[in-house]
Design a protein around this motif. Sequence first.
Motif, PDB file in Angstrom:
ATOM      1  N   TRP A 586      35.040  37.720  39.235  1.00 62.70           N
ATOM      2  CA  TRP A 586      35.877  38.913  39.447  1.00 62.70           C
ATOM      3  C   TRP A 586      36.171  39.111  40.932  1.00 62.70           C
ATOM      4  O   TRP A 586      37.305  39.387  41.333  1.00 62.70           O
ATOM      5  CB  TRP A 586      35.172  40.129  38.861  1.00 62.70           C
ATOM      6  CG  TRP A 586      35.956  41.400  38.958  1.00 62.70           C
ATOM      7  CD1 TRP A 586      35.937  42.292  39.980  1.00 62.70           C
ATOM      8  CD2 TRP A 586      36.871  41.914  38.002  1.00 62.70           C
ATOM      9  NE1 TRP A 586      36.768  43.345  39.721  1.00 62.70           N
ATOM     10  CE2 TRP A 586      37.369  43.129  38.502  1.00 62.70           C
ATOM     11  CE3 TRP A 586      37.313  41.470  36.757  1.00 62.70           C
ATOM     12  CZ2 TRP A 586      38.284  43.910  37.816  1.00 62.70           C
ATOM     13  CZ3 TRP A 586      38.226  42.251  36.070  1.00 62.70           C
ATOM     14  CH2 TRP A 586      38.715  43.452  36.600  1.00 62.70           C
ATOM     15  N   ASP A 587      35.153  38.954  41.817  1.00 60.22           N
ATOM     16  CA  ASP A 587      35.367  39.113  43.255  1.00 60.22           C
ATOM     17  C   ASP A 587      36.278  38.032  43.820  1.00 60.22           C
ATOM     18  O   ASP A 587      36.963  38.260  44.825  1.00 60.22           O
ATOM     19  CB  ASP A 587      34.031  39.093  43.987  1.00 60.22           C
ATOM     20  CG  ASP A 587      33.206  40.347  43.716  1.00 60.22           C
ATOM     21  OD1 ASP A 587      33.794  41.350  43.278  1.00 60.22           O
ATOM     22  OD2 ASP A 587      31.975  40.311  43.928  1.00 60.22           O
ATOM     23  N   ALA A 588      36.299  36.861  43.196  1.00 58.99           N
ATOM     24  CA  ALA A 588      37.135  35.767  43.696  1.00 58.99           C
ATOM     25  C   ALA A 588      38.569  35.858  43.213  1.00 58.99           C
ATOM     26  O   ALA A 588      39.443  35.163  43.736  1.00 58.99           O
ATOM     27  CB  ALA A 588      36.536  34.417  43.298  1.00 58.99           C
ATOM     28  N   PHE A 589      38.839  36.669  42.171  1.00 54.80           N
ATOM     29  CA  PHE A 589      40.201  36.824  41.675  1.00 54.80           C
ATOM     30  C   PHE A 589      41.044  37.613  42.672  1.00 54.80           C
ATOM     31  O   PHE A 589      40.543  38.421  43.462  1.00 54.80           O
ATOM     32  CB  PHE A 589      40.202  37.541  40.320  1.00 54.80           C
ATOM     33  CG  PHE A 589      39.593  36.736  39.203  1.00 54.80           C
ATOM     34  CD1 PHE A 589      39.558  35.355  39.252  1.00 54.80           C
ATOM     35  CD2 PHE A 589      39.074  37.368  38.075  1.00 54.80           C
ATOM     36  CE1 PHE A 589      39.004  34.609  38.217  1.00 54.80           C
ATOM     37  CE2 PHE A 589      38.523  36.633  37.044  1.00 54.80           C
ATOM     38  CZ  PHE A 589      38.479  35.248  37.111  1.00 54.80           C
ATOM     39  N   GLU A 772      29.110  27.693  45.046  1.00 56.89           N
ATOM     40  CA  GLU A 772      28.733  26.676  44.067  1.00 56.89           C
ATOM     41  C   GLU A 772      29.157  27.095  42.658  1.00 56.89           C
ATOM     42  O   GLU A 772      29.632  26.276  41.866  1.00 56.89           O
ATOM     43  CB  GLU A 772      27.222  26.445  44.124  1.00 56.89           C
ATOM     44  CG  GLU A 772      26.727  25.823  45.417  1.00 56.89           C
ATOM     45  CD  GLU A 772      27.292  24.426  45.618  1.00 56.89           C
ATOM     46  OE1 GLU A 772      27.584  23.738  44.610  1.00 56.89           O
ATOM     47  OE2 GLU A 772      27.469  24.030  46.787  1.00 56.89           O
ATOM     48  N   ILE A 773      28.993  28.376  42.343  1.00 58.61           N
ATOM     49  CA  ILE A 773      29.388  28.862  41.016  1.00 58.61           C
ATOM     50  C   ILE A 773      30.901  28.740  40.843  1.00 58.61           C
ATOM     51  O   ILE A 773      31.399  28.346  39.778  1.00 58.61           O
ATOM     52  CB  ILE A 773      28.917  30.314  40.821  1.00 58.61           C
ATOM     53  CG1 ILE A 773      27.391  30.381  40.788  1.00 58.61           C
ATOM     54  CG2 ILE A 773      29.500  30.907  39.551  1.00 58.61           C
ATOM     55  CD1 ILE A 773      26.836  31.781  40.728  1.00 58.61           C
ATOM     56  N   LEU A 774      31.650  29.060  41.872  1.00 59.50           N
ATOM     57  CA  LEU A 774      33.115  28.956  41.785  1.00 59.50           C
ATOM     58  C   LEU A 774      33.555  27.507  41.588  1.00 59.50           C
ATOM     59  O   LEU A 774      34.545  27.235  40.896  1.00 59.50           O
ATOM     60  CB  LEU A 774      33.755  29.544  43.031  1.00 59.50           C
ATOM     61  CG  LEU A 774      33.610  31.064  43.213  1.00 59.50           C
ATOM     62  CD1 LEU A 774      34.211  31.509  44.539  1.00 59.50           C
ATOM     63  CD2 LEU A 774      34.263  31.815  42.060  1.00 59.50           C
ATOM     64  N   GLU A 779      37.196  27.220  40.114  1.00 61.54           N
ATOM     65  CA  GLU A 779      37.904  28.177  40.967  1.00 61.54           C
ATOM     66  C   GLU A 779      37.969  27.688  42.409  1.00 61.54           C
ATOM     67  O   GLU A 779      38.628  28.323  43.246  1.00 61.54           O
ATOM     68  CB  GLU A 779      37.223  29.546  40.923  1.00 61.54           C
ATOM     69  CG  GLU A 779      37.369  30.262  39.600  1.00 61.54           C
ATOM     70  CD  GLU A 779      38.814  30.599  39.287  1.00 61.54           C
ATOM     71  OE1 GLU A 779      39.512  31.112  40.194  1.00 61.54           O
ATOM     72  OE2 GLU A 779      39.266  30.331  38.156  1.00 61.54           O
ATOM     73  N   MET A 780      37.289  26.576  42.689  1.00 54.97           N
ATOM     74  CA  MET A 780      37.298  25.987  44.023  1.00 54.97           C
ATOM     75  C   MET A 780      37.147  24.492  43.856  1.00 54.97           C
ATOM     76  O   MET A 780      36.368  24.019  43.015  1.00 54.97           O
ATOM     77  CB  MET A 780      36.154  26.557  44.881  1.00 54.97           C
ATOM     78  CG  MET A 780      36.163  26.049  46.315  1.00 54.97           C
ATOM     79  SD  MET A 780      34.849  26.798  47.283  1.00 54.97           S
ATOM     80  CE  MET A 780      35.391  28.506  47.276  1.00 54.97           C
ATOM     81  N   ASP A 781      37.879  23.722  44.629  1.00 58.75           N
ATOM     82  CA  ASP A 781      37.839  22.271  44.524  1.00 58.75           C
ATOM     83  C   ASP A 781      36.474  21.747  44.955  1.00 58.75           C
ATOM     84  O   ASP A 781      35.849  22.286  45.887  1.00 58.75           O
ATOM     85  CB  ASP A 781      38.934  21.643  45.382  1.00 58.75           C
ATOM     86  CG  ASP A 781      40.324  22.033  44.896  1.00 58.75           C
ATOM     87  OD1 ASP A 781      40.442  22.397  43.712  1.00 58.75           O
ATOM     88  OD2 ASP A 781      41.272  21.991  45.715  1.00 58.75           O
ATOM     89  N   GLU A 782      36.053  20.645  44.295  1.00 49.43           N
ATOM     90  CA  GLU A 782      34.765  20.068  44.622  1.00 49.43           C
ATOM     91  C   GLU A 782      34.746  19.466  46.014  1.00 49.43           C
ATOM     92  O   GLU A 782      33.737  19.493  46.714  1.00 49.43           O
ATOM     93  CB  GLU A 782      34.404  18.980  43.591  1.00 49.43           C
ATOM     94  CG  GLU A 782      34.088  19.519  42.210  1.00 49.43           C
ATOM     95  CD  GLU A 782      32.751  20.238  42.172  1.00 49.43           C
ATOM     96  OE1 GLU A 782      31.944  20.055  43.116  1.00 49.43           O
ATOM     97  OE2 GLU A 782      32.520  21.004  41.218  1.00 49.43           O
TER      98      GLU A 782
END
Length: 865
Positions: A586-589, A772-774, A779-782
Motif C-alpha cells: 500500500w505504501d509503495a502504490f 526485498e518484499i517489493l 513491484e521492483m526489478d530484481e
Amino acid sequence: FEGQLVDCRSRPLGTTTAATTMPLQKRATWRPAGTNENTTAAASKSTRPVAPPPKNMPFESWVQRKDAFDRGVELLARLGTRWESDDEYQKMTKALCAIDESLGVDAEEAVKTTASSGPARNMFDIFKRKSMGVVALTFVTITAKEASNLSETVKSYASEKEVTLRSGEKKTVLELPQVRYNYPAVPPNKSAQVKPLTKDQKVQNAIFLKTIRRRWMQTHQEVVAAAGKLSVRLLEEYLKQRENDAAEAKDGTVEPVEHPSAEDLKARALHIMGIRKLSKWVEEDNERKEEEEKESKDTKREEARMAHDAFVRGKKNLEIWMPDEEASSKAPHKQPPRFIFATGGRRNPAVPLRSKQVRVASSTVDILRNSGLKVVHAYNAGRDGGPDGDLEKSRQQLVDEFGYVHKNNYGDRDEWEEAKRKLKASYTYRKGERVCAKVEDPDTGKARWQHGTVVAMPDEDDNKYEVHVDGARSDKTEFFSPDELRKGKAGSQREGEAESAYSEWLEQKRARELAKDYLSHMEPPDEYRVQGDDDPAPRQASEPEAMEHWKNVGRKLKIVDRSLLDEWVEWSRGFGVSYYICNVLWDAFEPIGCDVHTAYFSLTRQTLAKILRPGLDYDSAAHRIVVKKWNKFSTENDKDCSFDEADPADIEQSQCSLFDRLDLKSLLRYLGIELKHEELRMIVDAFDKDSSGKMEKDAFLAFTGARVAEGETRQKLNSRCVWEGTCGKCGLSNAFRVSTVPPSAEGKNIVKLKNGEKRRKVELKERRLRMEILKQFQEMDEDEEEDEYSDHEEEDDEYADDENNVTTSKGPKCSTCTMAQWLKDDGDLMRKKRREALEALRKKSQERRDEAELRSLLDKGPPPA
C-alpha cells in the motif's frame, strides 16, 4: 532684659538659657562620634558643671561672653561640611581660637584641663571633640618614644623626614601619613562584652590628642599676632575717620569722644576674626545652597521640558490616521452561530445552547474603529522596529482590512512608498479565496463593497478575476479587475476556506463510500475468475492473475483515498496475505508523498508549518538580515557604501543573501518565532540546493511569500516537496534519519557540507526489508540497484535539491512527489485520477452489482403481470 536673666548665674558657661536673644531656636547637643544620646547624657551628668562667674567679673560682661559663646556654637552647627578639607579645617581652627581669646580663655590652661565629655567649657573643647569625631590628621610627626610603642605593621606606613630645629641642627624624624582618633566600641546591652582598644589604637589616640593640642597652641599664637595687626589697622581707620569727620564739620570742630582702648580694639579684631568670620561662612554656605537649589530647580525644569518634548515626539510617532467612517464601518451582519445540541442548559438539559462569539480587541484600531476620531494613538511601538508593537499591528490591520495606507502613518516617504508597493503586490488572489468586490447597486446606482468568492483566475490577456458574488445565482459570475477587489476580512476568509475544505471533504467522502460499495460487490482474489478468448466459460484465475487483480484493486483504492487500507486488507483476507504485507505494498502504490505530503506524521511538515504564520512580514525581516550581513562585510572589507548603493558583484561576494542556521534563527526570532536547533536544521536543509549548509533568501521567500494570508498555510505546504526521511520507492515515511553531528565526527554515514557542518544519515533496517518484499511481489526489478543510499561519502555528497527544489537524504536527486503533482491547480489532476479509479472499480464490480440488483428485484420486486 533683667527679668530674662534671672537664673543665668546658676547655669554653666556654654548652655542655652531662655534669656538668649539669638535666633537659634533649638541647638542639638554635641556628641562624640561612636556615642549615642544615652551615653552622652550619662557622661554629662557625671561631669562637674562650670562654676559661676568670678566675683571680680561684672555680670554684664559674663552675659556678653556667654552670648558670644552661644553665638559661636550656633554658627558652628551650620558649618558641618567645613571640617572636611585641610584648608577649611585650618581656617576653622583660627576662628575658634579667636573666639576663645575674645572670651578671655587661657589657651594653655584650656588645653591642659579640657574634658572629652560633658558640657563644652570653651571653643577648644568643641574643636577637640569635633576633630576626634570627623577629622583625620595628615603628615603627623612622631617621636622616637612614640614610635617604639607602635607595632611594626603601623610603623611600616611611616616615612622618614628631615627637619631643621631652631638651633639650626638637622634631625631625621618619622612621619605618619594619617592619624585618626579611635573610640572604644559601645556595648549593645549591659551584658554584652566588646573588644577593647588595641595598643596601637591607644598610642594613636595619644598622638592625635597631642598633635591637636600642639596645633591649637600654634594657631593661638598666630591668632594673637594677627589680632594685634588688625587692632592697629582698626585704630588707623578710626583716626582717619575722625579726621574726615573734622574736615566735614562746618566749624572745624568735632565733639570730644573717648578713644577706644587697646582692649576694645583687640576685642573688635577678635570678633572680626571669630564670630564675624563664622557668620560670613554661614552666609556663603547659605548663598551656595540657594544657588545649588536654584540650579537644581533649573535642571529639573529643563529635564521636565525635555521629557515633555520627548513625550510629545513619542505621541507624534505613535499617531495612527484612521480611514473615514464608510471604510471603517462594521462588517455586514452575519448569521448567528449554530445551536449546540450536545449540551443543554443547567436547569433544562433539553434546551440547546448557542455558543458565544466574542471578538477580543487586540489593537488600537479594534478599540477606536467606530469612535469617529480621525487621529488616534497606539499604545506602543515594536522593539527595534519589530512587528510586535501595537503601532505596527494597527498599521498592518488598516492595510489588511481596509487597504488603507496613509503617509502620516509611516516614518518617512520611503517607508510609505514601500507600504504602497506591498499593498499593490498583495492584490493577487487565488481560486476559492473570499474577497470584497466593488459592485454597483441597481437601486441607487452607487458603488458598494460586497463579499464574494474567486471562481477562476485571470487569463494572460485579460487581467480580470471571475468572482461569484454572494446572493447571486449559483451559475452567475462577474469579472473584476484587481482595483475593484480587496482582501476579505479574516472571518469571511476563514468562512470561505471552511466552505472550500468542506466541499472537498464531502467530495472525498462520497468517493470513499462509492469505493467501499464497489469493493463489497467485487470478487476477492481467492474467488477471482477470468475468461480468455479460447476459454468457453470463466475459469478460476491462476495465482499470478489473482495477485495482479489484488494489486490493481489496491492501487485504485489508494488513488481514491489513502485511508482505505483496512478495507483492502479485509477484502483480501481469504488470499492469505498478512496485514504487514498489505501495508508494505500500500505504501509503495501511487500516489507516494514526500515528508510534507505523507499520510503519516511528519516532523518536517510540522516544522515548516510553524514558520507559516499569518500577518508576519517575512520580506522585511529577511531584508533586515541581508542589510545586517552587508554592513558587517562592508566594515571588514572597507566598503564605504550602503546596501542599496552597493555593487552587485560585491553583494554576491558578501553572500549576504545566503542564510545559515544562525541567520534563520535571528530572522524568525525577529518575527516572534522560536525554533529548536534541529528544527532550524530541517528548514535550512529543505532549501539548501548545493550542500553548502545555507539557503537562498529568495527560495525561502518563494515558499513563505512576503506575507502569509489567512488560510494560505495548506496551499503553501502543498507547493513544497522535501525528501529527508521518506523513501521515494517504498513510501516508508521514516526510512532515513538525519541529524547534526559535531565537526569532528567521522564515519561512513557522515556527510560534510561546504560550510564545515556535518550530517549523519542513517538508513533504517525496515526499508531494506520492504525493498526485498517489493521485489518478491514484482513491484521492483530484481536487478535494480539500491542507489538511493550509499555508505560512501563520495556518493552521499549529492545531499542536495533538484531542479524542483527537492531535498533528499538518500543521495540521488528525487523529483516532485506524486501527491504534490496531483494536488497542483487546486487538485484538478487528483480529482481526475479519482474519477478514473472509481470508474475502474465500478467496471470490475459491475457484474456482481447487476447480479445483486437482479436478486433484489426477484426477492422484493413485484411479480410480472
